[in-house]
Design a protein around this motif. Structure first.
Motif, short mmCIF file in Angstrom:
data_model
loop_
_atom_site.label_atom_id
_atom_site.label_comp_id
_atom_site.label_asym_id
_atom_site.label_seq_id
_atom_site.Cartn_x
_atom_site.Cartn_y
_atom_site.Cartn_z
N ASP A 41 0.88 -1.00 -0.47
CA ASP A 41 0.07 0.26 0.08
C ASP A 41 1.03 1.06 -0.24
N TYR A 42 1.61 1.54 0.88
CA TYR A 42 3.02 2.29 0.46
C TYR A 42 3.40 2.41 -0.27
N GLN A 43 4.06 1.24 -0.87
CA GLN A 43 4.81 1.29 -2.14
C GLN A 43 3.88 2.05 -3.72
N THR A 44 2.66 1.64 -3.46
CA THR A 44 1.33 2.19 -4.49
C THR A 44 1.63 3.69 -4.11
N ALA A 45 1.65 4.46 -3.04
CA ALA A 45 1.24 5.35 -2.40
C ALA A 45 2.21 5.93 -3.38
N VAL A 60 15.12 1.97 -1.97
CA VAL A 60 14.22 1.17 -1.38
C VAL A 60 13.61 1.28 -0.92
N TYR A 61 12.82 0.63 0.13
CA TYR A 61 11.23 0.58 0.64
C TYR A 61 12.54 -0.27 1.99
N SER A 62 12.26 1.27 2.95
CA SER A 62 13.02 0.62 4.25
C SER A 62 11.46 0.67 5.41
N VAL A 63 11.82 -1.13 5.64
CA VAL A 63 10.64 -0.46 6.81
C VAL A 63 12.16 -1.49 8.36
N VAL A 64 11.45 -0.86 9.09
CA VAL A 64 11.52 -0.28 10.81
C VAL A 64 10.99 -0.93 12.08
N PHE A 65 10.89 -2.17 12.93
CA PHE A 65 10.61 -1.70 13.71
C PHE A 65 11.60 -1.81 15.16
N TYR A 66 10.52 -1.16 16.26
CA TYR A 66 10.60 -0.60 17.21
C TYR A 66 9.46 -0.48 18.03
N MET A 67 10.01 -0.12 19.24
CA MET A 67 8.72 -0.34 20.76
C MET A 67 7.94 0.35 21.13
N LYS A 68 7.14 1.36 21.33
CA LYS A 68 6.48 2.25 21.84
C LYS A 68 5.48 2.49 22.69
N ASN A 69 6.37 2.76 23.71
CA ASN A 69 5.18 2.29 25.17
C ASN A 69 4.43 1.21 25.43
N ASN A 70 5.39 -0.21 25.19
CA ASN A 70 4.92 -1.38 25.05
C ASN A 70 4.85 -2.27 24.21
N ASP A 71 4.30 -0.92 22.88
CA ASP A 71 3.92 -1.47 21.69
C ASP A 71 5.01 -1.90 20.48
N THR A 72 4.38 -3.21 20.04
CA THR A 72 5.63 -3.45 18.67
C THR A 72 4.78 -1.87 17.30
N CYS A 73 5.46 -2.17 16.57
CA CYS A 73 5.57 -0.81 16.13
C CYS A 73 6.27 -1.28 14.63
N PHE A 74 6.18 -0.47 13.42
CA PHE A 74 7.38 -0.40 12.61
C PHE A 74 6.83 1.22 11.68
N TYR A 75 7.26 1.43 10.84
CA TYR A 75 8.01 2.36 9.79
C TYR A 75 7.51 2.20 8.04
N VAL A 76 7.14 2.45 7.67
CA VAL A 76 7.73 2.16 5.83
C VAL A 76 8.26 3.16 5.43
N VAL A 77 9.45 3.34 4.69
CA VAL A 77 9.99 5.10 3.83
C VAL A 77 10.55 4.32 2.77
#
Length: 164
Positions: A41-45, A60-77
């Motif tokens: 979806d991100y790549q399409t946008a 290249v598309y980078s996906v990075v995982f991280y923790m925020k307030n005990n929640d698992t998150c990731f970003y795509v750029v």
């Protein structure tokens, strides 16, 4: 005897077809379907630019995982400058729909979403070739993961101008 041979041939054809179908289903099983779809979806946008000015870049598309307030998150750029070898990305993940994607996960937060953590020779092509690349980054999408459900939680605008 001829009828028996025909039945055996039909069984063999059926088994070959079944094996082919099973292999096809597992072809894209490096990544969880919901996770893969969020990336697509991100790549399409924000597709990889095709203009003359950008053709020599290594997108290249980078996906990075991280923790925020005990929640698992990731970003795509999307980036046009590659990545540093020291960042220890997984990948390269791509197929007919998924464009070249690398994944950073130093804390093993993606274990329910990435079924095959791999490093291949393709990744080496995306190590930094120009740390001061001209691209301004398109927006970054941030996601929250809860029980394998993926929810877009924020779109960070990193710059107002980027290669389109």
């Amino acid at each position: 005897m001829n009828e028996k041979l025909k039945r055996q041939q039909m069984k063999n054809i059926f088994l070959l077809l079944l094996v082919f179908i099973l292999i096809s289903f597992n072809k894209n099983k490096d990544l969880n379907d919901n996770f893969r779809n969020a990336i697509i979806d991100y790549q399409t946008a924000y597709p990889i630019p095709t203009s003359k000015q950008t053709k020599n870049r290594k997108y290249v598309y980078s996906v990075v995982f991280y923790m925020k307030n005990n929640d698992t998150c990731f970003y795509v750029v999307r980036t046009s400058t590659g990545t540093e070898k020291e960042f220890n990305f997984w990948g390269m993940y791509y197929d007919e729909k998924l464009k070249p994607t690398i994944i950073g996960d130093d804390e093993n937060l993606s274990s329910n979403l990435i079924y095959n953590k791999k490093r291949n020779k393709e990744l080496e092509k995306f190590y930094f070739f120009d740390k001061n690349g001209p691209e301004m980054f398109p927006p970054m999408y941030r996601y929250l993961i809860k029980n394998r459900d993926i929810k877009l939680i924020k779109i960070d605008t990193l710059s107002k101008s980027w290669a389109k």
